[in-house]
Design a protein around this motif. Structure first.
Motif, PDB file in Angstrom:
ATOM      1  N   UNK A   1       0.812  -1.371  -0.036  1.00 30.60           N
ATOM      2  CA  UNK A   1       0.221  -0.062   0.035  1.00 30.60           C
ATOM      3  C   UNK A   1       0.628   1.328  -0.033  1.00 30.60           C
ATOM      4  N   UNK A   2       2.184   1.098  -0.107  1.00 33.55           N
ATOM      5  CA  UNK A   2       3.014   2.337   0.219  1.00 33.55           C
ATOM      6  C   UNK A   2       3.557   2.825   1.387  1.00 33.55           C
ATOM      7  N   UNK A   3       3.012   1.892   2.443  1.00 38.09           N
ATOM      8  CA  UNK A   3       3.459   2.469   3.799  1.00 38.09           C
ATOM      9  C   UNK A   3       4.868   1.787   4.169  1.00 38.09           C
ATOM     10  N   UNK A   4       5.542   2.930   4.409  1.00 39.08           N
ATOM     11  CA  UNK A   4       7.009   2.658   4.852  1.00 39.08           C
ATOM     12  C   UNK A   4       7.265   2.395   6.318  1.00 39.08           C
ATOM     13  N   UNK A   5       7.811   1.573   6.960  1.00 40.71           N
ATOM     14  CA  UNK A   5       8.446   1.623   8.172  1.00 40.71           C
ATOM     15  C   UNK A   5       9.673   0.792   8.671  1.00 40.71           C
ATOM     16  N   UNK A   6      10.174   1.355   9.436  1.00 41.43           N
ATOM     17  CA  UNK A   6      11.313   0.746   9.818  1.00 41.43           C
ATOM     18  C   UNK A   6      11.221  -0.531  10.316  1.00 41.43           C
ATOM     19  N   UNK A   7      11.941  -1.864   9.719  1.00 42.26           N
ATOM     20  CA  UNK A   7      11.582  -3.150   9.554  1.00 42.26           C
ATOM     21  C   UNK A   7      11.357  -3.655  11.124  1.00 42.26           C
ATOM     22  N   UNK A   8      12.108  -3.432  11.779  1.00 36.25           N
ATOM     23  CA  UNK A   8      12.121  -4.136  13.300  1.00 36.25           C
ATOM     24  C   UNK A   8      11.033  -3.585  13.941  1.00 36.25           C
ATOM     25  N   UNK A   9      11.081  -2.322  14.087  1.00 38.19           N
ATOM     26  CA  UNK A   9      10.038  -1.564  15.219  1.00 38.19           C
ATOM     27  C   UNK A   9       8.665  -1.510  14.282  1.00 38.19           C
ATOM     28  N   UNK A  10       8.690  -1.560  13.189  1.00 39.21           N
ATOM     29  CA  UNK A  10       7.154  -1.762  12.688  1.00 39.21           C
ATOM     30  C   UNK A  10       6.521  -3.187  12.137  1.00 39.21           C
ATOM     31  N   UNK A  11       7.400  -4.294  12.093  1.00 41.44           N
ATOM     32  CA  UNK A  11       6.932  -5.385  11.411  1.00 41.44           C
ATOM     33  C   UNK A  11       7.373  -6.349  12.502  1.00 41.44           C
ATOM     34  N   UNK A  12       8.409  -6.473  13.264  1.00 39.76           N
ATOM     35  CA  UNK A  12       8.991  -7.609  13.998  1.00 39.76           C
ATOM     36  C   UNK A  12       8.765  -7.540  15.462  1.00 39.76           C
ATOM     37  N   UNK A  13       8.924  -6.484  16.204  1.00 39.71           N
ATOM     38  CA  UNK A  13       9.042  -6.007  17.472  1.00 39.71           C
ATOM     39  C   UNK A  13       7.473  -6.471  18.010  1.00 39.71           C
ATOM     40  N   UNK A  14       7.442  -7.237  19.133  1.00 39.10           N
ATOM     41  CA  UNK A  14       6.260  -7.433  19.904  1.00 39.10           C
ATOM     42  C   UNK A  14       5.273  -8.105  19.094  1.00 39.10           C
ATOM     43  N   UNK A  15       5.658  -8.955  17.881  1.00 42.46           N
ATOM     44  CA  UNK A  15       4.847  -9.781  17.154  1.00 42.46           C
ATOM     45  C   UNK A  15       5.300 -11.112  16.779  1.00 42.46           C
ATOM     46  N   UNK A  16       4.380 -12.072  16.521  1.00 41.24           N
ATOM     47  CA  UNK A  16       4.538 -13.281  16.086  1.00 41.24           C
ATOM     48  C   UNK A  16       4.570 -13.267  14.582  1.00 41.24           C
ATOM     49  N   UNK A  17       5.360 -13.684  13.822  1.00 35.69           N
ATOM     50  CA  UNK A  17       5.630 -13.581  12.400  1.00 35.69           C
ATOM     51  C   UNK A  17       5.885 -14.779  11.750  1.00 35.69           C
ATOM     52  N   UNK A  18       5.357 -14.920  10.491  1.00 40.38           N
ATOM     53  CA  UNK A  18       5.882 -15.637   9.448  1.00 40.38           C
ATOM     54  C   UNK A  18       6.363 -15.011   8.148  1.00 40.38           C
ATOM     55  N   UNK A  19       7.559 -15.336   7.826  1.00 40.93           N
ATOM     56  CA  UNK A  19       7.993 -14.442   6.460  1.00 40.93           C
ATOM     57  C   UNK A  19       8.890 -15.306   5.598  1.00 40.93           C
ATOM     58  N   UNK A  20       8.997 -14.844   4.249  1.00 33.89           N
ATOM     59  CA  UNK A  20       9.852 -15.736   3.213  1.00 33.89           C
ATOM     60  C   UNK A  20      10.178 -14.527   2.397  1.00 33.89           C
ATOM     61  N   UNK A  21      11.013 -15.058   1.466  1.00 30.15           N
ATOM     62  CA  UNK A  21      11.601 -14.108   0.323  1.00 30.15           C
ATOM     63  C   UNK A  21      11.144 -14.819  -0.861  1.00 30.15           C
ATOM     64  N   UNK A  22      10.770 -13.748  -1.786  1.00 26.65           N
ATOM     65  CA  UNK A  22      10.376 -14.063  -2.909  1.00 26.65           C
ATOM     66  C   UNK A  22      10.456 -13.285  -4.212  1.00 26.65           C
ATOM     67  N   UNK A  23      10.162 -13.496  -5.322  1.00 24.18           N
ATOM     68  CA  UNK A  23      10.309 -12.766  -6.444  1.00 24.18           C
ATOM     69  C   UNK A  23       9.184 -12.970  -7.326  1.00 24.18           C
ATOM     70  N   UNK A  24       8.350 -11.917  -7.895  1.00 26.26           N
ATOM     71  CA  UNK A  24       7.324 -12.038  -8.764  1.00 26.26           C
ATOM     72  C   UNK A  24       7.426 -12.760  -9.914  1.00 26.26           C
TER      73      UNK A  24
END
Length: 262
Positions: free
Chosen positions: A87-110
């Motif tokens: 959506x164009x929302x930019x955030x510092x990766x750790x503080x915005x997407x990792x800190x205090x969260x349970x996550x699942x992530x992977x790397x990809x290419x369209x």
């Protein structure tokens, strides 16, 4: 013969005329011509991008300089990078997407999804997790090819997969995407786009710093179950045996492949 005039004066008239006729120069000196060429290139670039939304273009500049440095003493060893979602929302990766969260992530290419559909496979895991996504667990699909994978293209693919709120498709500068990949894989060749036959998906608890992984082609129900291992659980009652979640304890003598009985 110390200059061009003397050189031409020494040639036959026909030869000198032929040489003169064979050359074409634009007005002005070399600096002026270079400036004109630069202005023309910038004008062409502006014309090309006039009707483009920022989300249609690669993320070329971020205010955060990661420096490619991973400090194990801060932020769970994540480099300080800014990432942008579909959506164009930019955030510092750790503080915005990792800190205090349970996550699942992977790397990809369209571009690679056609022959290596890791993100499409993750859609099955997301379906298994159901309404936990966006509430108890967050999912991140991180581009290996940010020069192609613009936020708009990521958004189109997210819509195609029916991605719920809580599933972010992330892109950034090439350096930032590579820094994140190196953080997870610890292998430089894994930071680059390109055809793959095998890969893993990472999951973890950002509060506890507990991380694990599973193969990309795992059964969706098994993958979803593993993610729940790192979710917060109610505190045990007095006298109740404490159970640890997450990947197995690293002990070559322990035959268990999980921690649910620890």
């Amino acid at each position: 013969m110390t200059n061009r005039r003397q050189f031409l004066a020494g040639l036959p008239v026909a030869a000198a005329a032929g040489m003169t006729a064979g050359f074409y120069t634009t007005p002005g000196n070399s600096k002026e011509r270079a400036d004109e060429a630069r202005k023309a290139a910038l004008a062409k670039l502006r014309d090309t991008k006039t009707n483009l939304h920022p989300n249609d273009m690669p993320v070329l500049c971020n205010p955060v300089n990661s420096g490619g440095v991973i400090n194990s003493a801060v932020n769970d060893s994540f480099p300080n990078v800014m990432m942008v979602n579909q959506d164009g929302l930019g955030m510092s990766f750790y503080e915005g997407f990792i800190e205090n969260k349970v996550v699942m992530m992977h790397f990809m290419s369209l571009k690679d999804e056609g022959h290596f559909p890791i993100t499409r496979r993750m859609a099955d895991v997301v379906a298994e997790l159901g309404d936990k996504v966006g509430r108890d667990v967050f999912v991140y699909s991180i581009s290996r090819d940010p020069e192609h994978d613009t936020p708009a293209r990521m958004q189109a693919y997210a819509s195609e997969l029916g991605a719920p709120k809580g599933w972010h498709f992330l892109t950034g500068t090439p350096q930032h995407c590579a820094d994140l990949a190196f953080r997870m894989y610890r292998m430089s060749h894994s930071t680059l786009p390109g055809k793959r036959k095998v890969d893993v998906v990472f999951y973890g608890n950002g509060s506890a710093g507990l991380w694990g992984s599973f193969p990309w082609d795992i059964r969706a129900d098994d993958a979803a179950n593993r993610v729940t291992w790192v979710m917060p659980q109610p505190a045990p009652k007095v006298g109740e045996k404490l159970r640890r979640a997450g990947p197995r304890v690293f002990d070559l003598k322990d035959t268990r492949n999980h921690n649910r009985e620890v």
